[in-house]
Design a protein around this motif. Sequence first.
Motif, PDB file in Angstrom:
ATOM      1  N   ARG A 464      30.941  42.849  27.214  1.00  0.00           N
ATOM      2  CA  ARG A 464      31.228  42.363  26.054  1.00  0.00           C
ATOM      3  C   ARG A 464      32.326  43.300  25.447  1.00  0.00           C
ATOM      4  NH1 ARG A 464      26.713  39.125  22.660  1.00  0.00           N
ATOM      5  NH2 ARG A 464      26.528  37.572  24.081  1.00  0.00           N
ATOM      6  N   VAL A 465      31.855  44.907  25.462  1.00  0.00           N
ATOM      7  CA  VAL A 465      32.851  45.734  24.871  1.00  0.00           C
ATOM      8  C   VAL A 465      33.933  46.161  25.689  1.00  0.00           C
ATOM      9  CG1 VAL A 465      32.875  48.337  24.458  1.00  0.00           C
ATOM     10  CG2 VAL A 465      30.844  47.029  23.896  1.00  0.00           C
ATOM     11  N   LYS A 466      33.812  45.939  27.015  1.00  0.00           N
ATOM     12  CA  LYS A 466      34.965  45.952  27.979  1.00  0.00           C
ATOM     13  C   LYS A 466      35.907  44.950  27.930  1.00  0.00           C
ATOM     14  CE  LYS A 466      36.174  46.506  32.755  1.00  0.00           C
ATOM     15  NZ  LYS A 466      35.839  46.690  34.300  1.00  0.00           N
ATOM     16  N   ALA A 467      35.333  43.563  27.524  1.00  0.00           N
ATOM     17  CA  ALA A 467      36.275  42.405  27.224  1.00  0.00           C
ATOM     18  C   ALA A 467      37.324  42.439  26.057  1.00  0.00           C
ATOM     19  CB  ALA A 467      35.630  41.141  27.364  1.00  0.00           C
ATOM     20  N   THR A 468      36.233  42.983  25.063  1.00  0.00           N
ATOM     21  CA  THR A 468      37.095  43.250  23.700  1.00  0.00           C
ATOM     22  C   THR A 468      38.062  44.341  23.888  1.00  0.00           C
ATOM     23  OG1 THR A 468      35.098  42.454  22.670  1.00  0.00           O
ATOM     24  CG2 THR A 468      36.765  43.575  21.230  1.00  0.00           C
ATOM     25  N   LEU A 469      37.606  45.523  24.539  1.00  0.00           N
ATOM     26  CA  LEU A 469      38.642  46.525  24.469  1.00  0.00           C
ATOM     27  C   LEU A 469      40.031  46.423  25.238  1.00  0.00           C
ATOM     28  CD1 LEU A 469      36.170  49.655  24.372  1.00  0.00           C
ATOM     29  CD2 LEU A 469      37.554  48.617  22.605  1.00  0.00           C
ATOM     30  N   ASN A 470      39.656  45.760  26.598  1.00  0.00           N
ATOM     31  CA  ASN A 470      40.795  45.271  27.405  1.00  0.00           C
ATOM     32  C   ASN A 470      41.874  44.362  26.631  1.00  0.00           C
ATOM     33  OD1 ASN A 470      39.852  46.714  29.489  1.00  0.00           O
ATOM     34  ND2 ASN A 470      38.820  44.752  30.553  1.00  0.00           N
ATOM     35  N   THR A 471      41.226  43.371  25.666  1.00  0.00           N
ATOM     36  CA  THR A 471      42.228  42.478  24.796  1.00  0.00           C
ATOM     37  C   THR A 471      42.883  43.401  23.744  1.00  0.00           C
ATOM     38  OG1 THR A 471      40.585  40.754  25.027  1.00  0.00           O
ATOM     39  CG2 THR A 471      42.344  40.728  23.464  1.00  0.00           C
ATOM     40  N   ILE A 472      42.251  44.159  23.161  1.00  0.00           N
ATOM     41  CA  ILE A 472      42.932  45.136  22.340  1.00  0.00           C
ATOM     42  C   ILE A 472      44.196  46.194  23.010  1.00  0.00           C
ATOM     43  CG2 ILE A 472      42.834  47.199  20.894  1.00  0.00           C
ATOM     44  CD1 ILE A 472      40.010  46.193  20.027  1.00  0.00           C
ATOM     45  N   ARG A 473      43.802  46.674  24.281  1.00  0.00           N
ATOM     46  CA  ARG A 473      44.555  47.233  25.046  1.00  0.00           C
ATOM     47  C   ARG A 473      45.823  46.299  25.658  1.00  0.00           C
ATOM     48  NH1 ARG A 473      43.330  49.924  29.792  1.00  0.00           N
ATOM     49  NH2 ARG A 473      44.575  51.672  29.452  1.00  0.00           N
ATOM     50  N   SER A 474      45.657  45.367  25.972  1.00  0.00           N
ATOM     51  CA  SER A 474      46.744  44.428  26.421  1.00  0.00           C
ATOM     52  C   SER A 474      47.747  44.128  25.117  1.00  0.00           C
ATOM     53  CB  SER A 474      46.016  43.184  26.714  1.00  0.00           C
ATOM     54  OG  SER A 474      45.659  42.261  25.727  1.00  0.00           O
ATOM     55  N   VAL A 475      47.136  44.064  23.990  1.00  0.00           N
ATOM     56  CA  VAL A 475      48.013  44.136  22.811  1.00  0.00           C
ATOM     57  C   VAL A 475      48.893  45.250  22.637  1.00  0.00           C
ATOM     58  CG1 VAL A 475      48.190  43.772  20.207  1.00  0.00           C
ATOM     59  CG2 VAL A 475      46.508  42.441  21.655  1.00  0.00           C
ATOM     60  N   VAL A 476      48.495  46.408  22.996  1.00  0.00           N
ATOM     61  CA  VAL A 476      48.981  47.913  22.585  1.00  0.00           C
ATOM     62  C   VAL A 476      50.210  47.584  23.781  1.00  0.00           C
ATOM     63  CG1 VAL A 476      48.734  50.401  22.672  1.00  0.00           C
ATOM     64  CG2 VAL A 476      46.972  48.736  21.693  1.00  0.00           C
ATOM     65  N   PHE A 477      49.788  47.356  25.114  1.00  0.00           N
ATOM     66  CA  PHE A 477      50.670  47.456  26.296  1.00  0.00           C
ATOM     67  C   PHE A 477      51.754  46.331  25.990  1.00  0.00           C
ATOM     68  CE2 PHE A 477      47.108  49.432  28.687  1.00  0.00           C
ATOM     69  CZ  PHE A 477      47.771  50.637  28.826  1.00  0.00           C
ATOM     70  N   LEU A 478      51.514  45.321  25.298  1.00  0.00           N
ATOM     71  CA  LEU A 478      52.546  44.190  25.229  1.00  0.00           C
ATOM     72  C   LEU A 478      53.569  44.997  23.988  1.00  0.00           C
ATOM     73  CD1 LEU A 478      50.659  40.787  24.877  1.00  0.00           C
ATOM     74  CD2 LEU A 478      52.311  41.575  26.617  1.00  0.00           C
ATOM     75  N   VAL A 479      53.063  45.510  23.046  1.00  0.00           N
ATOM     76  CA  VAL A 479      53.894  46.252  22.238  1.00  0.00           C
ATOM     77  C   VAL A 479      54.851  47.291  22.994  1.00  0.00           C
ATOM     78  CG1 VAL A 479      54.319  47.510  19.952  1.00  0.00           C
ATOM     79  CG2 VAL A 479      52.491  45.610  20.276  1.00  0.00           C
ATOM     80  N   LEU A 480      54.085  47.989  23.690  1.00  0.00           N
ATOM     81  CA  LEU A 480      54.893  49.087  24.386  1.00  0.00           C
ATOM     82  C   LEU A 480      55.886  48.354  25.160  1.00  0.00           C
ATOM     83  CD1 LEU A 480      54.904  52.118  25.207  1.00  0.00           C
ATOM     84  CD2 LEU A 480      53.231  51.652  26.839  1.00  0.00           C
ATOM     85  N   ASP A 481      55.607  47.394  26.034  1.00  0.00           N
ATOM     86  CA  ASP A 481      56.386  46.601  26.958  1.00  0.00           C
ATOM     87  C   ASP A 481      57.793  46.027  25.958  1.00  0.00           C
ATOM     88  OD1 ASP A 481      57.366  45.704  29.735  1.00  0.00           O
ATOM     89  OD2 ASP A 481      57.071  43.673  28.230  1.00  0.00           O
ATOM     90  N   LYS A 482      57.696  45.802  25.046  1.00  0.00           N
ATOM     91  CA  LYS A 482      58.440  44.983  24.278  1.00  0.00           C
ATOM     92  C   LYS A 482      59.212  46.159  23.568  1.00  0.00           C
ATOM     93  CE  LYS A 482      60.485  42.149  21.437  1.00  0.00           C
ATOM     94  NZ  LYS A 482      61.467  41.195  22.043  1.00  0.00           N
ATOM     95  N   ASN A 483      58.980  47.408  23.291  1.00  0.00           N
ATOM     96  CA  ASN A 483      59.782  48.512  23.044  1.00  0.00           C
ATOM     97  C   ASN A 483      60.549  49.002  23.932  1.00  0.00           C
ATOM     98  OD1 ASN A 483      58.513  48.515  20.403  1.00  0.00           O
ATOM     99  ND2 ASN A 483      57.294  50.503  20.930  1.00  0.00           N
ATOM    100  N   GLN A 484      60.235  48.856  25.230  1.00  0.00           N
ATOM    101  CA  GLN A 484      60.866  49.234  26.690  1.00  0.00           C
ATOM    102  C   GLN A 484      62.257  48.205  26.685  1.00  0.00           C
ATOM    103  OE1 GLN A 484      60.733  51.936  28.447  1.00  0.00           O
ATOM    104  NE2 GLN A 484      62.630  51.196  29.350  1.00  0.00           N
TER     105      GLN A 484
END
Length: 976
Positions: A464-484
Motif C-alpha cells: 500500500r505504501v508503495k502504491a501511494t508513494l508511486n502515485t506521489i512520485r508520478s505527480v512529481v515527474f509529471l510536473v518535471l516533464d511539464k517544466n522540460q
Amino acid sequence: MASSHSSSPVPQTNSSDAFFKKEVDATKRFRPVQSLPDVCPKEPTGNPNNLHDSPSLVVDQQRWTIYHSKVNLPAALNDPRLAKRESDFFTKTWGVDFVDTEVTPSFYLPQITKEHFALYQQEITPREKVHERCKNIGTPKDTFDRTLLHTHDKSRTDLEQVPKIFMKPDFALEDSLTFNAVLPWSHFSTAGGKGNRDAASSKLLQEKLSHYLDIVEVNIAHQISLRSEAFFHAMTSQHELQDYLRKTSQAVKLLREKIAKIDKVMCEGSLRVLRLSLTRNNCIKAYNKLKLMATVHQTQPTVQLLLSTSEYVGALDLIATTQEVLQQELQGIHSFRHLGSQLCELEKLIDKMMIAEFSTYARNDLNRPLEDDCQILEEERLVSLVFGLLKQRKLNFYEIYGDEMINTAKNIIKQCVVNTVSQIEEIDTEVVVKLADQMRMMNFPQWFDLLKNIFSKFTIFLKRVKATLNTIRSVVFLVLDKNQKNRDLEDTLQKNSAKESMVDSEVAYLTHEGMFISDAFGDGELPAGAADSASQRNTSPNSEPCSSDSVSEPECTTDSSSSKEHTSSSVTPGGVEMMISDDMKLTDLELVRLANNIQELLYNASDICHDRSVKFLMARAKDGFLEKLNSNEFVTLSRLMEGFILDTEQICGRKSMSLRGALQSQANRFVNRFHEERKTKLSLLLDNERWKQAEVPAEFQDLVDSVSDGRISLPEKKPTATEERKPAEFLIVEGQKYATVGTVLLLIRIILEYCQCVDNIPSITTDMLTRLSDLLKYFNSRSCQLVLGAGALQVVGLKTITTKNLALSSRCLQLIVHYIPIIRAHFEARLQPKQFSMLRHFDHITKDYHDHIAEISAKLVAIMDSLFDKLLSKYEVKAPVPSACFRNICKQMAKMHEAIYDLLPEEQTQMLFLRINASYKLHLKRQLAHLNVVNDGGPLNGLVTSDVAFYTGNLQALKGLNNLDLNMAEIWEQKR
C-alpha cells in the motif's frame, strides 16, 4: 534703441499657436554688417522726390526731421521736476518712473556664450597682433588725429580729478568702507549743526561731488557728440522698421484667419470623430474594468466554494490570478486596498488546511483494514493534495506520511498480538497484563503463527505504501516533464522571435493631445501595414490580447497576464486526469530531490517494518526462547524470515539489514549451540567407541546413497521400509565397501546435518564451514589420540590396540576423506567469490587425514618390523627346514592378513604387505650377513633358500597376495 543685425523682433500674440520662422542655413546667417535704410523724412530742400513716400509712424501731421531731436542731455539725466537741488545729499531722490528692472530673455533667440566666439577669437588673434605691431610703427597722418588725441588727453586730465573709487566697477555705497571713503562721518556728526565750520564743510563736500558730476556729464556729452551721426542714423531707421512690423502684423493676421477657416472646415469634424472614438474605447475599457472588478469581487466566495469541495489547486490558482490582476490591472483601486492582504491570509489558511488534510489522508490510508486489496485510497484526492502542496512549495509533506508509517507499524504488531492472545485460552489476560509477557507465554507454533501473521500484514502494508508513494512520485515527474516541455517551447519561441526580429516593420504614429493616433482606430480600422504587423505580434491560438493601448470589443473582457499561463492535461498511472498549470515555480533540482526523498521514504518503510520485527523478536528472545529451538524449528523460523526479507526487497527494491542482522545474530547463536551439541555428542561417542566393526543400518546406507552427484541432502525417514531391511556388514559407497565403527556412521549424519543447515540458512554458511572444519579436526585428533596414542586403553578399557583396530580406524578416516571433496563443493557453491579463501580449511583437513592414515599404515608396518627384528635376531641356519623362526613369521603374517583383509581394500593390503615384506627382507639380510651366509650354493645357502621358499609360498598363498612380487633375491649381498 539700436537694432541687431542677426535677428529681428517678433510680435507677440495672445494665441497659443505660435508662428515659427524657418531657420536659415548657417552659411546664410552671417552676413556683412549693413546699416538700416534711412526711412525717416529728411529736412525739406524743395525737391519733393527727396521725401519718403512710406507711411509715417508719427501721428503729428508735420513731418519730423533730425532737427527736432535737440535736447539738453544734462537736463535729461537730472530730474527736471525738482526746482532746485536739495542741500543734503540724502534728500536727493531718483525719478519716480525710474525703476531698475531686469529684461526677460527672449525665447526665440539663442543664448550666446563665450564658446560661440572661440572660433572667431582664434581667427582674429593673429590679425590683432599684426594690427598692434603696425599701429606702433605708424605715425599720426593728419591734424584731425592730433586734435582728437589732444581732446582725448584733455578729457583724461579732467577725469583724473574724479577719485578712482568712483570708477571701480564694484562701486556700491552699501559697502561700509566705500561709504566712509566717499562721505566721512565727521561732516555729519550733528543733526542741528554746532557751528558754521561744520556747515561749510558739508557744503564744500556737496559742491565737490557736484563738480565731479559735471565733469562726468561733460565727458558723456562729448562722447555722444562724437557718435551723434550713428545715434541719429539709428533713430531714423526705427521708422522703416516699424513699417515693416506693421505689414508683418497684417500678414500674420490674414494667415491666422485663413488657418481658422481651414481648421473649422477640414479639421474640427475629423478631430471630433477621433475624440469620440477615443471616448468610446475608453468607455469600453472602463466597462471591461468594471466587469473585471465584479469578477474579482466574487473571488472570496468562489474560493470558499472550492475549499468546501477540497479543490485546493483551483482555489490557489484563483488566488494567484486575482493577486496578479490586483497588481497589474486593478492597482490603486481604493475598494480593493485590503483584498490583497486578505487573499494572502486565505492562502496561508489553505496551506494549513492542505497539510491537515494530507495528514488525515495518510492516517486513513495506512490504518485501513490490512487485506489483500492494495488499491490507492481516493487517488483523485491524493493527486489534488500533492499538486496543491507542490504549488505552495511545501516540499516536506512526505515527512508527515513517514511519521504515520511509524505509528501504523507499531499498531500492526500490537493489534496482531492482541488478536492472537485473545484466541489462546491458556493465557489469562487479567493476570498477565503486559502484551510482551502475554506473548512470551506462547509456545513455538503459536508464536510462529503470530510472526507469520505479522509478516503478512507488513507485506500488505508495504504494498500500500508503495502504491501511494508511486502515485506521489508520478505527480512529481509529471510536473518535471511539464517544466522540460515549457523550456523547449520557450527555446522554440525565442528562435522564432529572433527570426522575426530580422524583419524591420515601421509603423508611424501621429500624436494628438499626447495620445497615440492608433488609439483612435479599432482593430479593423488600422492601416494595412500596421494591421499586418499587429496581427503578427498578437497571434494567439486561444485569446486576443487586451492591453491598455489597444481597443477591445465589448465582448472582450480585460484579462490579466495570468491568462497567459496555459494548462495541460496529464494522466497519472492510476488513470486520474489532472491539469498542470505553468506557475509551478519549482526547479528541476528541487523536483528531482523531492522524487528521491519519496523513494527514500519507501526504503524507510521497509526499514521500519524490519526494525519493528527485530524488536518483536528480541522481546521473545529475552528468556532464551530462540536459543532453545531445535534445528527444524529454527530452520522453519529462518525460512520465514528469509522469505519476508526477500518479499520486502522485491517490493521496495533495496535490502534492509536490521532484520537480516538480527537473523544473523540468532543464527550465530544457533550455530554455536548446534555445533556444541554435535561436538559434545561426537566426543561422547568417541569416548565410548571400542573400535570394532559395526553393522550398518539400512537408514545409514540410504543416507549415503542420497549423496549423489555431489549433492547433499538428508532423505526422508521411512520407518516401515527400514524395519524390513537387515543391517549390512559394510557401508557401500560408490561400489566400495567401507568397514566402519558406529561413531563414523553418526559422524557422517552430523556432517550432512551441517550441510543441510547451510541449505536452509544460507546466511550461516561461513560459520558452518568453520564449525564443520573444527568438528572434522576434532574427530581426526581425538581418534588419533584414542587409537594411535592408545588412549582407548584408559578411556574404554581396551586391553590392547590391535592391528584390526588400526586398520578399522584407517578405513574410517578414508571414508571421511572420500566425502571431504563433496562437502567442499557443497560449501563452494554457497559462498561468495571473495569467501573462497575459506575453502583452504578443507585442504588442510584432507592433508591431516592423509597424514593420519599414513601414520596408521606406518604403525602396522612397525608392528611387523618389531616382530621381524625379534624373531630373525634368533634365526640360525640349521635343520630342520622350515625352521621354527620362519614358521612363526608365516603364522604372524597370516594373522595380520586375516585382521586387515576384510577391512582394507585389496590394493591397500598388497601395498601394506609389500612394505612388510621389504622390512622382512631387510632384517633377514642383516641376520644372514651376521651369520656369514652367502649365496654360494653351499649347504647353508640351501637351508636359507628352503626357508625363504617356505615364506614365499605361505605369503603368496594368502588371499589377494598370490600375484605379489616379493623379489627375495635382495636378501643376499651383491658380489662386488
